[in-house]
Write a protein that holds these residues in place. Structure first.
Motif, PDB file in Angstrom:
ATOM      1  N   THR A  70       0.854  -1.189   0.000  1.00  0.00           N
ATOM      2  CA  THR A  70       0.000   0.000   0.000  1.00  0.00           C
ATOM      3  C   THR A  70       0.889   1.238   0.000  1.00  0.00           C
ATOM      4  N   ALA A  71       0.301   2.369  -0.303  1.00  0.00           N
ATOM      5  CA  ALA A  71       1.062   3.625  -0.287  1.00  0.00           C
ATOM      6  C   ALA A  71       1.620   3.892   1.110  1.00  0.00           C
ATOM      7  N   GLY A  72       0.838   3.566   2.133  1.00  0.00           N
ATOM      8  CA  GLY A  72       1.298   3.759   3.509  1.00  0.00           C
ATOM      9  C   GLY A  72       2.483   2.876   3.852  1.00  0.00           C
ATOM     10  N   GLN A  73       2.442   1.636   3.405  1.00  0.00           N
ATOM     11  CA  GLN A  73       3.561   0.720   3.650  1.00  0.00           C
ATOM     12  C   GLN A  73       4.813   1.204   2.939  1.00  0.00           C
ATOM     13  N   ILE A  74       4.651   1.674   1.716  1.00  0.00           N
ATOM     14  CA  ILE A  74       5.793   2.192   0.963  1.00  0.00           C
ATOM     15  C   ILE A  74       6.415   3.367   1.701  1.00  0.00           C
ATOM     16  N   ALA A  75       5.592   4.288   2.156  1.00  0.00           N
ATOM     17  CA  ALA A  75       6.100   5.471   2.863  1.00  0.00           C
ATOM     18  C   ALA A  75       6.842   5.067   4.137  1.00  0.00           C
ATOM     19  N   LYS A  76       6.285   4.132   4.895  1.00  0.00           N
ATOM     20  CA  LYS A  76       6.929   3.677   6.127  1.00  0.00           C
ATOM     21  C   LYS A  76       8.261   2.997   5.841  1.00  0.00           C
ATOM     22  N   LEU A  77       8.281   2.170   4.812  1.00  0.00           N
ATOM     23  CA  LEU A  77       9.508   1.456   4.456  1.00  0.00           C
ATOM     24  C   LEU A  77      10.579   2.420   3.954  1.00  0.00           C
ATOM     25  N   GLU A  78      10.189   3.379   3.104  1.00  0.00           N
ATOM     26  CA  GLU A  78      11.152   4.369   2.612  1.00  0.00           C
ATOM     27  C   GLU A  78      11.725   5.179   3.768  1.00  0.00           C
ATOM     28  N   ASN A  79      10.873   5.536   4.708  1.00  0.00           N
ATOM     29  CA  ASN A  79      11.319   6.303   5.868  1.00  0.00           C
ATOM     30  C   ASN A  79      12.272   5.476   6.734  1.00  0.00           C
ATOM     31  N   PHE A  80      11.888   4.253   7.049  1.00  0.00           N
ATOM     32  CA  PHE A  80      12.715   3.402   7.909  1.00  0.00           C
ATOM     33  C   PHE A  80      14.066   3.102   7.280  1.00  0.00           C
ATOM     34  N   TYR A  81      14.061   2.757   5.988  1.00  0.00           N
ATOM     35  CA  TYR A  81      15.302   2.391   5.314  1.00  0.00           C
ATOM     36  C   TYR A  81      16.055   3.597   4.771  1.00  0.00           C
ATOM     37  N   GLU A  82      15.490   4.785   4.956  1.00  0.00           N
ATOM     38  CA  GLU A  82      16.097   6.026   4.459  1.00  0.00           C
ATOM     39  C   GLU A  82      16.390   5.916   2.961  1.00  0.00           C
ATOM     40  N   ALA A  83      15.422   5.377   2.240  1.00  0.00           N
ATOM     41  CA  ALA A  83      15.539   5.226   0.790  1.00  0.00           C
ATOM     42  C   ALA A  83      15.281   6.572   0.123  1.00  0.00           C
ATOM     43  N   GLU A  84      15.710   6.667  -1.120  1.00  0.00           N
ATOM     44  CA  GLU A  84      15.450   7.875  -1.898  1.00  0.00           C
ATOM     45  C   GLU A  84      13.934   8.052  -2.028  1.00  0.00           C
ATOM     46  N   PRO A  85      13.451   9.299  -2.011  1.00  0.00           N
ATOM     47  CA  PRO A  85      12.014   9.521  -2.173  1.00  0.00           C
ATOM     48  C   PRO A  85      11.485   8.859  -3.450  1.00  0.00           C
ATOM     49  N   ASP A  86      10.400   8.151  -3.328  1.00  0.00           N
ATOM     50  CA  ASP A  86       9.709   7.473  -4.428  1.00  0.00           C
ATOM     51  C   ASP A  86      10.483   6.299  -5.037  1.00  0.00           C
ATOM     52  N   GLU A  87      11.648   5.960  -4.493  1.00  0.00           N
ATOM     53  CA  GLU A  87      12.418   4.834  -5.030  1.00  0.00           C
ATOM     54  C   GLU A  87      11.619   3.533  -4.932  1.00  0.00           C
ATOM     55  N   LEU A  88      11.073   3.260  -3.777  1.00  0.00           N
ATOM     56  CA  LEU A  88      10.290   2.044  -3.606  1.00  0.00           C
ATOM     57  C   LEU A  88       8.949   2.151  -4.313  1.00  0.00           C
ATOM     58  N   ALA A  89       8.383   3.352  -4.357  1.00  0.00           N
ATOM     59  CA  ALA A  89       7.100   3.543  -5.036  1.00  0.00           C
ATOM     60  C   ALA A  89       7.209   3.204  -6.517  1.00  0.00           C
ATOM     61  N   GLU A  90       8.281   3.606  -7.148  1.00  0.00           N
ATOM     62  CA  GLU A  90       8.478   3.306  -8.570  1.00  0.00           C
ATOM     63  C   GLU A  90       8.630   1.803  -8.789  1.00  0.00           C
ATOM     64  N   LEU A  91       9.383   1.138  -7.920  1.00  0.00           N
ATOM     65  CA  LEU A  91       9.544  -0.313  -8.044  1.00  0.00           C
ATOM     66  C   LEU A  91       8.224  -1.038  -7.767  1.00  0.00           C
ATOM     67  N   ALA A  92       7.414  -0.484  -6.858  1.00  0.00           N
ATOM     68  CA  ALA A  92       6.114  -1.082  -6.555  1.00  0.00           C
ATOM     69  C   ALA A  92       5.184  -0.988  -7.757  1.00  0.00           C
ATOM     70  N   LYS A  93       5.277   0.091  -8.518  1.00  0.00           N
ATOM     71  CA  LYS A  93       4.470   0.222  -9.741  1.00  0.00           C
ATOM     72  C   LYS A  93       4.816  -0.870 -10.741  1.00  0.00           C
ATOM     73  N   LEU A  94       6.115  -1.163 -10.877  1.00  0.00           N
ATOM     74  CA  LEU A  94       6.540  -2.243 -11.765  1.00  0.00           C
ATOM     75  C   LEU A  94       6.008  -3.587 -11.281  1.00  0.00           C
ATOM     76  N   LEU A  95       6.078  -3.791  -9.964  1.00  0.00           N
ATOM     77  CA  LEU A  95       5.579  -5.026  -9.373  1.00  0.00           C
ATOM     78  C   LEU A  95       4.089  -5.186  -9.661  1.00  0.00           C
ATOM     79  N   GLU A  96       3.334  -4.122  -9.459  1.00  0.00           N
ATOM     80  CA  GLU A  96       1.893  -4.171  -9.695  1.00  0.00           C
ATOM     81  C   GLU A  96       1.602  -4.498 -11.155  1.00  0.00           C
TER      82      GLU A  96
END
Length: 75
Positions: A44-70
């Motif tokens: 979910t968008a909330g899970q992505i935001a939490k994971l990006e925050n916890f792992y200190e990932a680049e903004p939207d890095e995981l969101a873009e990969l999640a779009k590919l996954l979907e």
């Protein structure tokens, strides 16, 4: 395995954090994190935001990969 899942595993292992520790910090069940890491569940968008925050990932890095996954799981 999906690029999204591989990225999550890499981020977690780079920080030396177990699945349980990550789940406690992010606030998601271990079964959900394992599904995300295996690339069998779309986050979910909330899970992505939490994971990006916890792992200190680049903004939207995981969101873009999640779009590919979907897209891949929908095909």
């Amino acid at each position: 395995m999906s690029e999204f899942g591989e990225k999550l595993i890499n981020l977690r292992t780079e920080r030396g954090v177990s699945v349980m520790e990550a789940c406690q910090k992010v606030g998601i069940p271990p079964s959900r994190l394992v599904e995300l890491e295996r690339g069998v569940r779309i986050p979910t968008a909330g899970q992505i935001a939490k994971l990006e925050n916890f792992y200190e990932a680049e903004p939207d890095e995981l969101a873009e990969l999640a779009k590919l996954l979907e897209k891949n799981l929908s095909s």
